[in-house]
Motif scaffolding. Structure first.
Motif, PDB file in Angstrom:
ATOM      1  N   UNK A 164      20.269 -35.421  28.836  1.00 53.43           N
ATOM      2  CA  UNK A 164      19.499 -34.621  29.785  1.00 53.43           C
ATOM      3  C   UNK A 164      19.853 -33.134  29.660  1.00 53.43           C
ATOM      4  N   UNK A 165      21.151 -32.828  29.552  1.00 53.31           N
ATOM      5  CA  UNK A 165      21.565 -31.434  29.430  1.00 53.31           C
ATOM      6  C   UNK A 165      21.024 -30.780  28.175  1.00 53.31           C
ATOM      7  N   UNK A 166      21.062 -31.498  27.062  1.00 53.89           N
ATOM      8  CA  UNK A 166      20.541 -30.952  25.811  1.00 53.89           C
ATOM      9  C   UNK A 166      19.027 -30.759  25.897  1.00 53.89           C
ATOM     10  N   UNK A 167      18.340 -31.743  26.490  1.00 51.29           N
ATOM     11  CA  UNK A 167      16.889 -31.660  26.600  1.00 51.29           C
ATOM     12  C   UNK A 167      16.464 -30.435  27.402  1.00 51.29           C
ATOM     13  N   UNK A 168      17.205 -30.126  28.474  1.00 54.17           N
ATOM     14  CA  UNK A 168      16.872 -28.956  29.284  1.00 54.17           C
ATOM     15  C   UNK A 168      17.113 -27.673  28.493  1.00 54.17           C
ATOM     16  N   UNK A 169      18.303 -27.557  27.925  1.00 57.29           N
ATOM     17  CA  UNK A 169      18.689 -26.312  27.250  1.00 57.29           C
ATOM     18  C   UNK A 169      17.849 -26.038  26.008  1.00 57.29           C
ATOM     19  N   UNK A 170      17.494 -27.092  25.280  1.00 58.44           N
ATOM     20  CA  UNK A 170      16.788 -26.889  24.021  1.00 58.44           C
ATOM     21  C   UNK A 170      15.351 -26.438  24.251  1.00 58.44           C
ATOM     22  N   UNK A 171      14.823 -26.689  25.448  1.00 63.20           N
ATOM     23  CA  UNK A 171      13.452 -26.280  25.753  1.00 63.20           C
ATOM     24  C   UNK A 171      13.372 -24.898  26.388  1.00 63.20           C
ATOM     25  N   UNK A 172      14.492 -24.171  26.397  1.00 66.28           N
ATOM     26  CA  UNK A 172      14.454 -22.770  26.811  1.00 66.28           C
ATOM     27  C   UNK A 172      13.763 -21.905  25.760  1.00 66.28           C
ATOM     28  N   UNK A 173      13.751 -22.408  24.518  1.00 69.14           N
ATOM     29  CA  UNK A 173      13.211 -21.650  23.381  1.00 69.14           C
ATOM     30  C   UNK A 173      13.851 -20.266  23.262  1.00 69.14           C
ATOM     31  N   UNK A 174      15.186 -20.204  23.197  1.00 70.25           N
ATOM     32  CA  UNK A 174      15.840 -18.901  23.039  1.00 70.25           C
ATOM     33  C   UNK A 174      15.737 -18.413  21.603  1.00 70.25           C
ATOM     34  N   UNK A 175      16.070 -17.161  21.389  1.00 72.78           N
ATOM     35  CA  UNK A 175      16.148 -16.622  20.034  1.00 72.78           C
ATOM     36  C   UNK A 175      17.486 -16.969  19.389  1.00 72.78           C
ATOM     37  N   UNK A 176      18.529 -17.084  20.230  1.00 74.72           N
ATOM     38  CA  UNK A 176      19.881 -17.386  19.759  1.00 74.72           C
ATOM     39  C   UNK A 176      20.390 -18.589  20.544  1.00 74.72           C
ATOM     40  N   UNK A 177      20.865 -19.608  19.838  1.00 74.78           N
ATOM     41  CA  UNK A 177      21.368 -20.821  20.485  1.00 74.78           C
ATOM     42  C   UNK A 177      22.830 -21.020  20.127  1.00 74.78           C
ATOM     43  N   UNK A 178      23.679 -21.184  21.137  1.00 71.53           N
ATOM     44  CA  UNK A 178      25.112 -21.419  20.949  1.00 71.53           C
ATOM     45  C   UNK A 178      25.408 -22.865  21.301  1.00 71.53           C
ATOM     46  N   UNK A 179      25.983 -23.607  20.369  1.00 71.04           N
ATOM     47  CA  UNK A 179      26.198 -25.042  20.539  1.00 71.04           C
ATOM     48  C   UNK A 179      27.669 -25.362  20.310  1.00 71.04           C
ATOM     49  N   UNK A 180      28.323 -25.952  21.324  1.00 71.80           N
ATOM     50  CA  UNK A 180      29.756 -26.242  21.227  1.00 71.80           C
ATOM     51  C   UNK A 180      30.026 -27.717  21.491  1.00 71.80           C
ATOM     52  N   UNK A 181      30.209 -28.492  20.422  1.00 71.05           N
ATOM     53  CA  UNK A 181      30.619 -29.889  20.500  1.00 71.05           C
ATOM     54  C   UNK A 181      29.706 -30.753  21.362  1.00 71.05           C
ATOM     55  N   UNK A 182      28.422 -30.434  21.431  1.00 67.52           N
ATOM     56  CA  UNK A 182      27.546 -31.239  22.278  1.00 67.52           C
ATOM     57  C   UNK A 182      27.244 -32.602  21.657  1.00 67.52           C
ATOM     58  N   UNK A 183      27.435 -32.728  20.337  1.00 64.35           N
ATOM     59  CA  UNK A 183      27.127 -33.996  19.684  1.00 64.35           C
ATOM     60  C   UNK A 183      28.330 -34.912  19.594  1.00 64.35           C
ATOM     61  N   UNK A 184      29.403 -34.559  20.318  1.00 62.26           N
ATOM     62  CA  UNK A 184      30.583 -35.423  20.337  1.00 62.26           C
ATOM     63  C   UNK A 184      30.350 -36.653  21.206  1.00 62.26           C
ATOM     64  N   UNK A 185      29.355 -36.578  22.105  1.00 63.48           N
ATOM     65  CA  UNK A 185      29.002 -37.720  22.945  1.00 63.48           C
ATOM     66  C   UNK A 185      27.562 -38.114  22.631  1.00 63.48           C
ATOM     67  N   UNK A 186      27.169 -39.265  23.137  1.00 62.91           N
ATOM     68  CA  UNK A 186      25.815 -39.738  22.875  1.00 62.91           C
ATOM     69  C   UNK A 186      25.778 -40.666  21.676  1.00 62.91           C
ATOM     70  N   UNK A 187      24.747 -41.494  21.620  1.00 63.98           N
ATOM     71  CA  UNK A 187      24.650 -42.464  20.535  1.00 63.98           C
ATOM     72  C   UNK A 187      24.065 -41.813  19.283  1.00 63.98           C
ATOM     73  N   UNK A 188      23.990 -42.618  18.229  1.00 61.86           N
ATOM     74  CA  UNK A 188      23.539 -42.101  16.938  1.00 61.86           C
ATOM     75  C   UNK A 188      22.099 -41.605  17.015  1.00 61.86           C
ATOM     76  N   UNK A 189      21.258 -42.310  17.789  1.00 64.16           N
ATOM     77  CA  UNK A 189      19.859 -41.903  17.906  1.00 64.16           C
ATOM     78  C   UNK A 189      19.762 -40.510  18.522  1.00 64.16           C
ATOM     79  N   UNK A 190      20.559 -40.282  19.579  1.00 65.80           N
ATOM     80  CA  UNK A 190      20.553 -38.968  20.231  1.00 65.80           C
ATOM     81  C   UNK A 190      21.052 -37.883  19.282  1.00 65.80           C
ATOM     82  N   UNK A 191      22.142 -38.159  18.556  1.00 61.53           N
ATOM     83  CA  UNK A 191      22.706 -37.144  17.658  1.00 61.53           C
ATOM     84  C   UNK A 191      21.710 -36.775  16.566  1.00 61.53           C
ATOM     85  N   UNK A 192      21.073 -37.784  15.970  1.00 62.27           N
ATOM     86  CA  UNK A 192      20.092 -37.500  14.922  1.00 62.27           C
ATOM     87  C   UNK A 192      18.900 -36.729  15.471  1.00 62.27           C
ATOM     88  N   UNK A 193      18.475 -37.105  16.669  1.00 65.48           N
ATOM     89  CA  UNK A 193      17.341 -36.427  17.299  1.00 65.48           C
ATOM     90  C   UNK A 193      17.682 -34.967  17.611  1.00 65.48           C
TER      91      UNK A 193
END
Length: 426
Positions: A164-193
């Motif tokens: 849910x957190x990734x879905x919200x943030x990714x739809x901000x459509x920013x010019x610069x995106x900072x990502x810190x270890x967000x793929x450490x949790x979640x299943x394989x389907x979520x990580x690939x997506x």
């Protein structure tokens, strides 16, 4: 047009290890700022540099991976870029809207539903009410948590919160995106997506800074990498090159070691020598395409290894794995076992069907049953494949393997028709 969205110039940031001193220094620095005085640049008692003299730039469409050990200053760097803290020295220049995924779901209320938290969290991230309504269905679809979207967030698993957190943030459509270890949790389907989505955003012109300890994710996603150590930028360059340098820095230094043993491998085995040979048994570094190859590896087993699986992989010039050699069962129906001590393993490939180019070998070793990896060694050997006589080479296609085949034209042109065709083309 200037495509540079982020420029970090000689940035340094210090922290204090002692809480009382930290509060005292904070008040002192605030008073200096009120009086218009510059920040204190020297280290005071109990202070240390979390980031020191870091410089780099990021262009539109780039995905830069930041790698390094814990405490290297990676997250501090993202907080500086995001404006959560100010640098003590240097400057950070940003162009465009910035979005940060430093801690997914940090603004979620546990008693509100997922749908309600979308509105709250999106507003915190800077989206207007009309933007949220316009993108609500897209956010819910991307999160893909089904009927739980209307359940209280306190009932969510960590993976659902990440979705849910990734879905919200990714739809901000920013010019610069900072990502810190967000793929450490979640299943394989979520990580690939999530990774596929970030690649799409980069292709559309977004610049992304990606921090992860998962080197495979960095390798797959990033077009460039920066190696951080002790608050400093040690190396900046092509992703595979920087990952190799990082792994080498983490590898125990053993006298005479030629190959990169990933951490933990030395507890079970140590590779002493790897060589490649042609069908005549001669050591080679160059081989014709589709010719036979012999791979020979001498290693020391640190413990008794019961029927381990040796998984040799061949990497193309861009470092993606394009072929594998796996130890097979013997005539007795069992893979060989190895007692503690020195052993030699040999693999014979009757036809190495690689197209001309430069290739690298690496290996992973698994316990019997391929359940647990017990070792990983990279940079085992390098091999140049050259064309055989009359081989057709298509240089503008990103292909590496030529499959054995036979061809027949079922409706060939008559020789006279073929000559006429050639004349017309001329």
């Amino acid at each position: 047009m200037n495509d540079e969205l982020v420029r970090v110039e000689n940035v340094s940031k210090k922290f204090c290890r002692d809480l009382r001193r930290s509060l005292h220094y904070g008040i002192t620095d605030m008073m200096r700022a009120v009086r218009g005085q510059a920040r204190e640049h020297r280290l005071r008692t109990d202070e240390f540099w979390a980031i020191q003299d870091v410089s780099f730039s990021l262009k539109r469409g780039e995905i830069v991976g930041i790698i390094g050990p814990n405490g290297a200053g990676k997250t501090t760097l993202l907080r500086l870029i995001n404006g959560l803290i100010l640098p003590d020295q240097g400057q950070i220049h940003l162009r465009g809207r910035i979005g940060a995924l430093i801690q997914l779901g940090a603004g979620f209320s546990p008693i509100l539903s997922g749908r309600e938290n979308i509105f709250v969290n999106a507003a915190i991230l800077g989206m207007s009410k009309s933007e949220i309504h316009h993108r609500l269905d897209q956010i819910i679809e991307f999160a893909d948590i089904g009927e739980f979207i209307d359940s209280p967030v306190q009932s969510y698993s960590s993976g659902m919160r990440a979705r849910l957190g990734f879905a919200v943030a990714i739809h901000m459509n920013p010019d610069i995106l900072l990502v810190d270890e967000i793929l450490a949790v979640g299943d394989m389907i979520f990580r690939n997506k999530a990774m596929a989505r970030m690649q799409q955003l980069a292709q559309s012109g977004m610049a992304i800074i990606f921090i992860s300890h998962n080197l495979d994710q960095v390798d797959r996603l990033c077009t460039r990498a920066i190696f951080f150590k002790s608050g400093q930028c040690v190396a900046d360059g092509p992703t595979r090159e920087i990952i190799t340098r990082y792994v080498a820095a983490c590898t125990p230094q053993v006298k005479g070691a030629q190959y990169l043993h990933h951490p933990g491998t030395e507890q079970t085995l140590w590779v002493e020598q790897v060589s490649l040979h042609n069908d005549a048994g001669e050591a080679i570094q160059q081989l014709e395409s589709c010719a036979p190859l012999i791979l020979r590896m001498t290693f020391e087993a640190k413990v008794d290894l019961e029927a381990p699986i040796f998984f040799f992989m061949i990497e193309a010039p861009a470092r993606q794995v394009i072929a594998a050699i796996i130890t097979q069962s013997s005539d007795h129906g069992e893979r060989p076992s190895f007692l503690r001590g020195r052993h030699t393993l040999e693999a014979r490939i009757p036809h190495l069907s690689l197209l001309p180019g430069h290739y690298t070998f690496r290996a992973s070793v698994f316990k019997k049953g391929k359940v647990e990896m017990i070792g990983r060694i990279t940079q085992l050997a390098h091999l140049q494949i050259i064309p055989y006589a009359q081989q057709s080479i298509i240089s503008n296609e990103n292909v590496f393997v030529e499959l054995a085949s036979s061809w027949q034209a079922l409706d060939p042109c008559h020789p006279d028709e073929q000559r006429n065709m050639q004349q017309e083309m001329v």
